[in-house]
Write a protein that holds these residues in place. Structure first.
Motif, short mmCIF file in Angstrom:
data_model
loop_
_atom_site.label_atom_id
_atom_site.label_comp_id
_atom_site.label_asym_id
_atom_site.label_seq_id
_atom_site.Cartn_x
_atom_site.Cartn_y
_atom_site.Cartn_z
N GLU A 74 5.35 13.35 -10.53
CA GLU A 74 6.77 13.12 -10.81
C GLU A 74 7.20 11.90 -10.01
N GLU A 75 8.35 11.40 -10.31
CA GLU A 75 8.87 10.23 -9.58
C GLU A 75 8.90 10.55 -8.08
N PRO A 76 8.14 9.82 -7.27
CA PRO A 76 8.13 10.16 -5.84
C PRO A 76 9.45 9.78 -5.17
N GLU A 77 9.83 10.57 -4.20
CA GLU A 77 11.06 10.30 -3.46
C GLU A 77 10.77 9.22 -2.40
N LYS A 78 9.55 9.27 -1.89
CA LYS A 78 9.20 8.34 -0.82
C LYS A 78 7.73 7.99 -0.91
N ILE A 79 7.41 6.71 -0.75
CA ILE A 79 6.01 6.29 -0.67
C ILE A 79 5.82 5.65 0.70
N ILE A 80 4.77 6.11 1.38
CA ILE A 80 4.57 5.70 2.76
C ILE A 80 3.22 5.02 2.92
N SER A 81 3.22 3.91 3.63
CA SER A 81 1.96 3.26 3.99
C SER A 81 1.56 3.78 5.35
N GLY A 82 0.38 4.41 5.44
CA GLY A 82 -0.02 5.09 6.67
C GLY A 82 0.28 6.57 6.52
N GLY A 83 0.37 7.28 7.62
CA GLY A 83 0.66 8.71 7.55
C GLY A 83 2.15 8.96 7.57
N PRO A 84 2.57 10.19 7.28
CA PRO A 84 4.01 10.47 7.23
C PRO A 84 4.71 10.42 8.59
N MET A 85 3.96 10.55 9.67
CA MET A 85 4.61 10.55 10.99
C MET A 85 4.93 9.14 11.47
N MET A 86 3.95 8.26 11.43
CA MET A 86 4.16 6.91 11.97
C MET A 86 4.13 5.82 10.91
N ALA A 94 7.76 3.71 5.20
CA ALA A 94 8.17 3.89 3.81
C ALA A 94 8.39 2.50 3.22
N PHE A 95 7.91 2.29 2.02
CA PHE A 95 8.14 0.97 1.39
C PHE A 95 8.57 1.17 -0.05
N PHE A 96 9.07 0.09 -0.66
CA PHE A 96 9.72 0.26 -1.96
C PHE A 96 9.00 -0.44 -3.09
N ASP A 97 8.06 -1.32 -2.79
CA ASP A 97 7.46 -2.13 -3.83
C ASP A 97 6.02 -1.68 -4.06
N LEU A 98 5.73 -1.20 -5.28
CA LEU A 98 4.37 -0.72 -5.56
C LEU A 98 3.36 -1.86 -5.62
N ASP A 99 3.83 -3.09 -5.69
CA ASP A 99 2.91 -4.22 -5.71
C ASP A 99 2.52 -4.67 -4.30
N THR A 100 2.88 -3.86 -3.31
CA THR A 100 2.45 -4.13 -1.94
C THR A 100 0.93 -3.96 -1.86
N PRO A 101 0.24 -4.92 -1.25
CA PRO A 101 -1.23 -4.80 -1.20
C PRO A 101 -1.73 -3.90 -0.07
N ILE A 102 -2.96 -3.41 -0.25
CA ILE A 102 -3.68 -2.72 0.83
C ILE A 102 -4.16 -3.78 1.81
N MET A 103 -3.99 -3.49 3.08
CA MET A 103 -4.39 -4.46 4.10
C MET A 103 -5.45 -3.85 5.02
N LYS A 104 -5.88 -4.63 6.00
CA LYS A 104 -6.91 -4.16 6.92
C LYS A 104 -6.49 -2.88 7.65
N GLY A 105 -5.20 -2.76 7.89
CA GLY A 105 -4.72 -1.63 8.69
C GLY A 105 -4.15 -0.48 7.87
N THR A 106 -4.27 -0.54 6.55
CA THR A 106 -3.69 0.52 5.72
C THR A 106 -4.64 1.71 5.67
N SER A 107 -4.36 2.73 6.46
CA SER A 107 -5.27 3.88 6.51
C SER A 107 -4.98 4.84 5.37
N GLY A 108 -3.78 4.80 4.83
CA GLY A 108 -3.48 5.72 3.74
C GLY A 108 -2.21 5.36 3.02
N ILE A 109 -2.08 5.92 1.82
CA ILE A 109 -0.84 5.81 1.05
C ILE A 109 -0.42 7.25 0.75
N VAL A 110 0.76 7.63 1.17
CA VAL A 110 1.23 8.99 0.95
C VAL A 110 2.49 8.94 0.09
#
Lengths: 270, 441
Positions: free
Chosen positions: B323-335, B338-354
């Motif tokens: 379903e339409e996500p309320e929040k998309i987070i780069s990294g884990g949910p704690m630290m 949250a970002f708004f653009d799905l065209d954001t690229p994966i980088m060296k430090g991107t451990s996860g997308i939640v």
């Protein structure tokens, strides 16, 4: 019998209180510290707002520094204006020049919730600086007023309020030109203009015209019509943004004419 | 049973790791257009070396480190440079990025790489190779690794601690890499041992990953290397550098100092693997493991992803959103951010997308502080978050600084437990910004 008791109580209180009062009176004379008259006078000459715009913790700090001679700049008090300056000059026996015109703060943005497009819905801390940390604010334009009111928090005279549609406004009559709001504003949209200014540029966007147009319906697109039509230097376009040259006196008519010519209605009468 | 080592205070957020724990690592499709930011690390952004229209090879250097604390950037795909654009990174900053349209032939992908003997190399040559290959800390902070592995004059490293804690909920990338690449990680650790010459090498791992711990122990015994595996209590933020050091060595890093002050150097397991690939195969850091998870993702999983792949492409590989996500987070949910653009690229430090649904993102209004003290008993750094918050609320920056604002590691434990839902960490970030501004004056 009862009445005697009451009278005795009253008498005791009077005598005891009187004795203590005498003690205080004696202590006041005996232990009083001679306060520097100059400091006191200077404090009276200052407005007493303790806004901190002079760089000292409050008016008394500035007065002490002036009296002690550690600071010789009399013009640091912005709210005091001309009257404070003259009074202080008299106390210190220094000739003072007429101060510059009184300046007031004004947010240079009209991009309210309807007119300015948003990047995302912001739901965090209600502070413009916090919003600015997230992708340079939630508005597509990163130069506009975010309207969360960080400036309201630091205004010592409550001259700033929210407009209700995502912007803030300044009551120029209350503004004491301390500049706290200009310092805290993360987008730089809060700027000082002369108190008697007749027109201002209601935009702070340094984006290219095309981008500004895509972001907001009331943004200055840097078209330079005003600059070219009135080449005497009344308007200057820098970084895709028009700036009014307030030094140019008696330009009311020029500005009024330019305001009509402006295709995005960014030159706004105050 | 002996109780497991840990740090004082902390919190116990729900793990959420089950979503991806039992899945196999999948290889993500190559990005048709790779968007490679020039600032993927802490420090100065890399200097762009290519122009629009240029043809680049796989693993070609496209951004050169500009200063000591900076890192090289390599192209993750062969192709043509489409343009150099300005994009927003998930952390909210702007960066130049090189967009490369995939064409041409891969030089390494799908081919056998030649192994190089590193034991005969001297330390400077190894360090230089790590620098050239653009290796940065993979735990999320992305500090350039060659800087971390350069001991300042007169300092010695007593402990080399490998961070395999992965205490962030949802993320399982580090867990997966230990299960599949344990041997390579251990060789990476041996490379670091040669550089730092530490007295002890310890892998700190949370007790919810005992399968990986056992696997590592088995291999350590087989390879005959002097590495210890230390299981730690499952608690957040066990993987924060200072919490980890406290748990394993019992030492506290002094305020404002680096771990080396107490003789410790830390590195993430993913970083050890990147060091291995850089030194043994001369391979730049152009791909990494990314956990794509959360309640809004249809088929969560752990992906091997080329840097520059967009989040949109990754989500598509997961079958899209439930379903339409309320929040998309780069990294884990704690630290994470949250970002708004799905065209954001994966980088060296991107451990996860939640990606989380509205149900999981409980939006609550902020109320006044109740002075309940829950944040005080949660803060791993022993701070008084509510006091600092109140100082900052009144713009008392100096007082907040005196209350150790700068020691805050922004782990989010205080905000997690706060019954008034105060945005504590966000306020602290504003406060730190003000402190930096005042210091510049």
């Amino acid at each position: 019998m009862e009445i005697m008791r009451i009278l005795l109580g009253i008498l005791f209180t009077l005598v005891f209180g009187g004795a203590l009062g005498m003690g205080l009176a004696v202590a006041f004379r005996k232990f009083s510290i001679e306060k520097d008259k100059v400091v006191g006078d200077l404090e009276n000459a200052l407005p007493g707002l303790n806004c901190g715009s002079c760089g000292y913790a409050g008016c008394s700090g500035y007065a002490e520094a002036l009296a002690a001679g550690t600071d010789t700049d009399l013009t640091k008090c912005k709210p005091g204006g001309q009257s404070s300056l003259e009074a202080m000059g008299e106390i210190l026996g220094v000739a003072v020049e007429a101060s510059a015109t009184k300046m007031v703060a004004r947010p240079h943005c009209l991009g309210n919730n309807e007119k300015a497009l948003k990047k995302y819905e912001y739901a965090g801390l209600q502070d413009c600086r916090a919003a600015m940390n997230q992708f340079k604010g939630f508005k597509q334009c990163e130069y506009g007023c975010l309207g969360l009111g960080s400036c309201i928090k630091v205004c010592p005279v409550d001259a700033i309020s929210k407009t209700g549609d995502g912007l803030v406004k300044v009551d120029a009559d209350l503004c004491i030109s301390c500049g706290n709001c200009v310092d805290i504003c993360p987008t730089g949209v809060m700027k000082m203009i002369p108190f008697d200014a007749d027109y201002y540029i209601a935009c702070n966007s340094k984006d290219k015209g095309k981008d500004t147009k895509g972001n907001c319906s009331v943004g200055c697109i840097g078209c330079k019509i005003c600059e070219k039509k009135f080449p005497e230097g009344a308007f200057v376009v820098q970084d895709n943004l028009c700036v009014i040259n307030y030094d140019e006196k008696d330009r009311d008519e020029t500005r009024a004419e330019a305001a009509e010519k402006c295709p995005v209605n960014c030159i706004v009468k105050i | 049973m002996r109780s497991l080592a840990t740090f004082p205070r902390g919190i116990h957020p729900p793990g959420g790791k089950g979503l991806t724990e039992s899945t196999e690592i999948r290889t993500a499709a190559l990005p048709p257009v790779a968007i490679i930011p020039l600032s993927q690390h802490i420090g100065a952004p890399a200097k762009c070396l290519v122009n629009p229209g240029d043809t680049v090879q796989e693993e070609q250097l496209i951004g050169e480190a500009s200063g000591f604390v900076s890192a090289n950037i390599h192209s993750s795909v062969p192709g043509t440079v489409k343009d150099i654009r300005e994009i927003y990174l998930p952390n909210g900053m702007k960066s130049q990025a090189v967009a490369i349209e995939l064409t041409g032939e891969f030089t390494r992908l799908g081919k056998e790489s030649k192994r190089e003997e590193w034991k005969s190399l001297d330390n400077d040559a190894i360090r230089n190779r790590i620098r050239e290959m653009g290796v940065v800390g993979m735990g999320g902070a992305t500090f350039p690794t060659h800087v971390k592995l350069s001991l300042p004059e007169g300092k010695s490293c007593e402990y080399f601690i490998i961070n395999a804690v992965e205490c962030e909920p949802y993320l399982t990338s580090d867990h997966k890499i230990m299960l599949t690449q344990a041997e390579e990680i251990l060789e990476g650790i041996e490379i670091v041992r040669k550089l730092l010459n530490p007295e002890k090498v310890i892998i700190g791992i949370e007790a919810n990953k005992m399968d990986a711990a056992r696997k590592l122990e088995e291999l350590i015994a087989r390879m005959g290397v002097d590495v210890e595996v230390a299981p730690l209590k499952v608690k957040y933020p066990q993987g924060a550098e200072k919490s980890l050091i406290r748990a394993i060595t019992g030492r506290e890093v002094p305020s404002g100092k680096l771990p080396l002050e107490v003789g410790v150097i830390n590195a993430n397991v993913g970083t050890c693997f990147a060091i291995y690939e850089a030194v043994v195969y001369n391979k730049p850091l152009v791909e990494r493991l990314v956990t794509v998870s959360g309640s809004a993702v249809k088929n969560p999983g752990v992906f091997k992803v080329r840097v520059g792949t967009t989040v949109r492409d990754l989500i598509e590989e997961c079958g899209g959103f439930t379903e339409e996500p309320e929040k998309i987070i780069s990294g884990g949910p704690m630290m994470g951010f949250a970002f708004f653009d799905l065209d954001t690229p994966i980088m060296k430090g991107t451990s996860g997308i939640v990606a989380l649904t509205g149900k999981d993102v409980k939006k609550s209004g902020v109320t006044a502080c109740l002075s309940c003290g829950k944040c005080v008993s949660a803060c791993p750094m022993g701070l008084n978050p509510t006091q600092i918050y109140k100082y900052l609320d009144f713009e008392m920056i100096k007082e907040a600084a005196d209350t150790r604002l700068m020691d805050c590691v922004e782990c989010g434990s205080c905000a997690y437990v706060c019954p008034a839902h105060l945005p504590l960490v966000q306020m602290f970030r504003v406060g730190k910004g003000e402190m930096r501004k005042n210091a510049q004056k």
